[in-house]
Design a protein around this motif. Structure first.
Motif, PDB file in Angstrom:
ATOM      1  N   ALA A   1       0.828  -1.205   0.000  1.00  0.00           N
ATOM      2  CA  ALA A   1       0.000   0.000   0.000  1.00  0.00           C
ATOM      3  C   ALA A   1       0.863   1.255   0.000  1.00  0.00           C
ATOM      4  O   ALA A   1       0.589   2.226  -0.716  1.00  0.00           O
ATOM      5  CB  ALA A   1      -0.937  -0.001   1.202  1.00  0.00           C
TER       6      ALA A   1
ATOM      7  N   THR B   1      -5.092   4.879  -0.813  1.00  0.00           N
ATOM      8  CA  THR B   1      -4.727   3.466  -0.699  1.00  0.00           C
ATOM      9  C   THR B   1      -5.241   2.884   0.614  1.00  0.00           C
ATOM     10  O   THR B   1      -5.613   1.710   0.674  1.00  0.00           O
ATOM     11  CB  THR B   1      -3.204   3.257  -0.797  1.00  0.00           C
ATOM     12  OG1 THR B   1      -2.542   4.085   0.160  1.00  0.00           O
ATOM     13  CG2 THR B   1      -2.696   3.585  -2.189  1.00  0.00           C
TER      14      THR B   1
ATOM     15  N   ALA C   1      -6.844   4.250  -7.829  1.00  0.00           N
ATOM     16  CA  ALA C   1      -7.452   3.621  -6.654  1.00  0.00           C
ATOM     17  C   ALA C   1      -8.614   2.716  -7.059  1.00  0.00           C
ATOM     18  O   ALA C   1      -8.814   1.633  -6.491  1.00  0.00           O
ATOM     19  CB  ALA C   1      -7.931   4.686  -5.673  1.00  0.00           C
TER      20      ALA C   1
ATOM     21  N   ARG D   1      -7.333  -0.496  -8.315  1.00  0.00           N
ATOM     22  CA  ARG D   1      -6.964  -1.320  -7.151  1.00  0.00           C
ATOM     23  C   ARG D   1      -8.188  -2.033  -6.578  1.00  0.00           C
ATOM     24  O   ARG D   1      -8.145  -3.228  -6.275  1.00  0.00           O
ATOM     25  CB  ARG D   1      -6.313  -0.417  -6.096  1.00  0.00           C
ATOM     26  CG  ARG D   1      -6.182  -1.013  -4.707  1.00  0.00           C
ATOM     27  CD  ARG D   1      -5.510  -0.031  -3.761  1.00  0.00           C
ATOM     28  NE  ARG D   1      -4.092   0.043  -4.054  1.00  0.00           N
ATOM     29  CZ  ARG D   1      -3.167  -0.669  -3.380  1.00  0.00           C
ATOM     30  NH1 ARG D   1      -3.529  -1.461  -2.395  1.00  0.00           N
ATOM     31  NH2 ARG D   1      -1.909  -0.576  -3.700  1.00  0.00           N
TER      32      ARG D   1
ATOM     33  N   PRO E   1       0.672  -4.186  -6.293  1.00  0.00           N
ATOM     34  CA  PRO E   1       0.392  -2.776  -6.583  1.00  0.00           C
ATOM     35  C   PRO E   1       0.644  -2.384  -8.034  1.00  0.00           C
ATOM     36  O   PRO E   1       1.774  -2.083  -8.433  1.00  0.00           O
ATOM     37  CB  PRO E   1       1.329  -2.035  -5.621  1.00  0.00           C
ATOM     38  CG  PRO E   1       2.480  -2.979  -5.425  1.00  0.00           C
ATOM     39  CD  PRO E   1       1.873  -4.359  -5.455  1.00  0.00           C
TER      40      PRO E   1
END
Length: 274
Positions: A50, A92, A198, A201, A216
């Protein structure tokens, strides 16, 4: 036409080269999840991933700080680069907390992500909502033509409906489309790049490809460089099969590089060096 209507994202998975990218990502992710360190210290790997993701996303937004600088600093309230890094760190941290809402309303999550990213940096009436007609957008990295507010709203709603419909498209394809569409649309007055990464993610976590969030993609995007990032995005925005496939492949390579980063973290933890 009917098959495109039923599951257009699955159709993207059939583009030349995309299946190879999907398979390469799946193999890489499986390998890092099988690392012996993950059996006992996965929380540490997640935390480090992160931090590195936030550093990389901020770098793409113009605040290219060394990792140790991000780790050391606490003053993220100032304007300019400190605020950008702070926004990336907040995003994150927030992303993994929004999965249940994402499954019900992606648009609510995007609004929340913008609120978190802005952190008081923008006028209150533009935070946490899509931009309106004639409102300016501050996103210097992305130079694509900006869709007007009406087109943006329609496409954003269409993206949300696609996500809620589910479908059989691979996780990489869904994540790449969410990332690319948000960058192309730039739905908010600011921080669109941070929000788009984001959201990518969140899709990778929610899809089950990366449930512990240890791969990541942001690290890979930064490592591949801003020039390649923008060029691949232009391919996505072109809407051509070749351009779309190239963007998905670019996102796949970014995930693979993120896996490499976390594999190095695992190795360091195993040696007692981190």
């Amino acid at each position: 036409m009917s098959s495109r209507t039923a599951d257009p994202l699955a159709a993207l998975g059939a583009l030349p080269g995309v299946a190879d990218s999907v398979e390469a990502v799946r193999t890489a992710v499986d390998r890092v999840y099988g690392h012996r360190v993950m059996r006992r210290r996965s929380n540490e790997v997640t935390s480090e991933a992160a931090l590195r993701a936030a550093r990389a996303s901020a770098a793409l937004a113009g605040a290219d700080w060394a990792l140790e600088e991000v780790r050391r600093r606490t003053d993220f309230g100032a304007e300019g680069e400190p605020r950008t890094v702070g926004a990336a760190l907040r995003l994150t941290a927030e992303a993994g907390q929004l999965l249940s809402v994402w499954r019900q309303s992606p648009l609510r999550v995007l609004a929340r992500l913008h609120l978190v990213a802005a952190g008081g940096a923008a006028p209150d009436d533009t935070v946490g909502r899509p931009r309106q007609a004639a409102e300016p957008v501050n996103e210097p990295l992305v130079t694509l033509a900006l869709p007007d507010a009406q087109e943006m709203a329609g496409r954003l709603d269409g993206l949300a409906r696609l996500l809620l419909a589910g479908g059989s498209a691979p996780a990489l394809v869904k994540a790449a489309v969410v990332h690319g569409e948000l960058l192309a649309l730039r739905p908010f007055a600011s921080h669109n790049g941070l929000v788009a990464r984001a959201a990518e993610r969140i899709v990778l976590i929610d899809s089950g490809l990366d449930p512990k969030s240890i791969c990541p993609a942001e690290v890979g995007h930064a490592e591949l460089g801003r020039e390649a990032y923008v060029a691949a995005l232009e391919g996505y925005a072109s809407g051509t099969p070749e351009g779309m496939a190239a963007w998905i492949a670019h996102c796949g390579r970014a995930v693979e590089l993120g896996v490499r980063e976390s594999t190095a973290v695992c190795e360091a933890l195993q040696r007692g060096a981190a």
